[in-house]
Design a protein around this motif. Structure first.
Motif, PDB file in Angstrom:
ATOM      1  N   ASP A  50      36.361  25.386  52.248  1.00  0.00           N
ATOM      2  CA  ASP A  50      35.433  25.617  51.144  1.00  0.00           C
ATOM      3  C   ASP A  50      34.050  26.008  51.653  1.00  0.00           C
ATOM      4  N   PRO A  68      38.419  36.788  43.158  1.00  0.00           N
ATOM      5  CA  PRO A  68      39.463  35.783  42.894  1.00  0.00           C
ATOM      6  C   PRO A  68      40.826  36.161  43.476  1.00  0.00           C
ATOM      7  N   LEU A  69      41.103  37.432  43.577  1.00  0.00           N
ATOM      8  CA  LEU A  69      42.391  37.875  44.099  1.00  0.00           C
ATOM      9  C   LEU A  69      42.521  37.676  45.602  1.00  0.00           C
ATOM     10  N   ARG A 113      40.878  35.295  47.381  1.00  0.00           N
ATOM     11  CA  ARG A 113      40.601  33.916  47.803  1.00  0.00           C
ATOM     12  C   ARG A 113      41.792  33.284  48.520  1.00  0.00           C
ATOM     13  N   ARG A 114      42.988  33.517  48.040  1.00  0.00           N
ATOM     14  CA  ARG A 114      44.167  32.920  48.669  1.00  0.00           C
ATOM     15  C   ARG A 114      44.310  33.404  50.118  1.00  0.00           C
ATOM     16  N   LEU A 115      44.083  34.687  50.338  1.00  0.00           N
ATOM     17  CA  LEU A 115      44.167  35.225  51.698  1.00  0.00           C
ATOM     18  C   LEU A 115      43.053  34.672  52.580  1.00  0.00           C
ATOM     19  N   GLU A 116      41.842  34.587  52.005  1.00  0.00           N
ATOM     20  CA  GLU A 116      40.722  34.055  52.772  1.00  0.00           C
ATOM     21  C   GLU A 116      40.963  32.591  53.130  1.00  0.00           C
ATOM     22  N   ARG A 117      41.493  31.828  52.208  1.00  0.00           N
ATOM     23  CA  ARG A 117      41.783  30.416  52.496  1.00  0.00           C
ATOM     24  C   ARG A 117      42.765  30.312  53.664  1.00  0.00           C
ATOM     25  N   ARG A 118      43.739  31.174  53.661  1.00  0.00           N
ATOM     26  CA  ARG A 118      44.713  31.166  54.761  1.00  0.00           C
ATOM     27  C   ARG A 118      44.038  31.552  56.076  1.00  0.00           C
ATOM     28  N   ALA A 161      48.252  39.785  53.681  1.00  0.00           N
ATOM     29  CA  ALA A 161      48.977  40.109  52.451  1.00  0.00           C
ATOM     30  C   ALA A 161      50.350  40.705  52.764  1.00  0.00           C
TER      31      ALA A 161
END
Length: 105
Positions: free
Chosen positions: A19, A50-51, A53-58, A102
């Motif tokens: 975070d 928002p799209l 974020r999942r990749l960045e978190r990974r 991705a």
């Protein structure tokens, strides 16, 4: 501002604080968006954030394996030198890294 944000980013990534890494990454890139004064770019980034974020978190959860802090340093240096071509090249490399996630790399 970009150097300070990148220092916080690198520290957060090393510590596994995804975070905090996301906040620092946003702050770093927001400097360029603000300075450019390009409302269309700002709107596009806002729409797609928002799209990704999942990749960045990974990516940011990889800890010491995350290359982003080093790429950020290259981007900062290119900006400091006024080297637009290099800034664009590094930015493209940053985005390609997320694209690879991705694609399942």
């Amino acid at each position: 501002a970009m150097r300070s944000a990148n220092a916080r980013f690198a520290h957060a990534v090393r510590g596994g604080d995804v975070d905090a890494a996301l906040r620092a990454d946003d702050e770093l890139h927001d400097v360029l968006v603000r300075v450019s004064g390009n409302g269309a770019a700002a709107a596009t980034i806002s729409r797609y954030t928002p799209l990704i974020r999942r990749l960045e978190r990974r990516r940011f959860g990889e800890g010491g394996n995350c290359r982003s802090a080093g790429l950020h340093e290259q981007l900062i240096e290119a900006c400091a030198d006024g080297d637009v071509d290099e800034a664009v090249r590094v930015t493209a490399e940053i985005w390609r890294g997320l694209e690879g996630l991705a694609d399942g790399e």
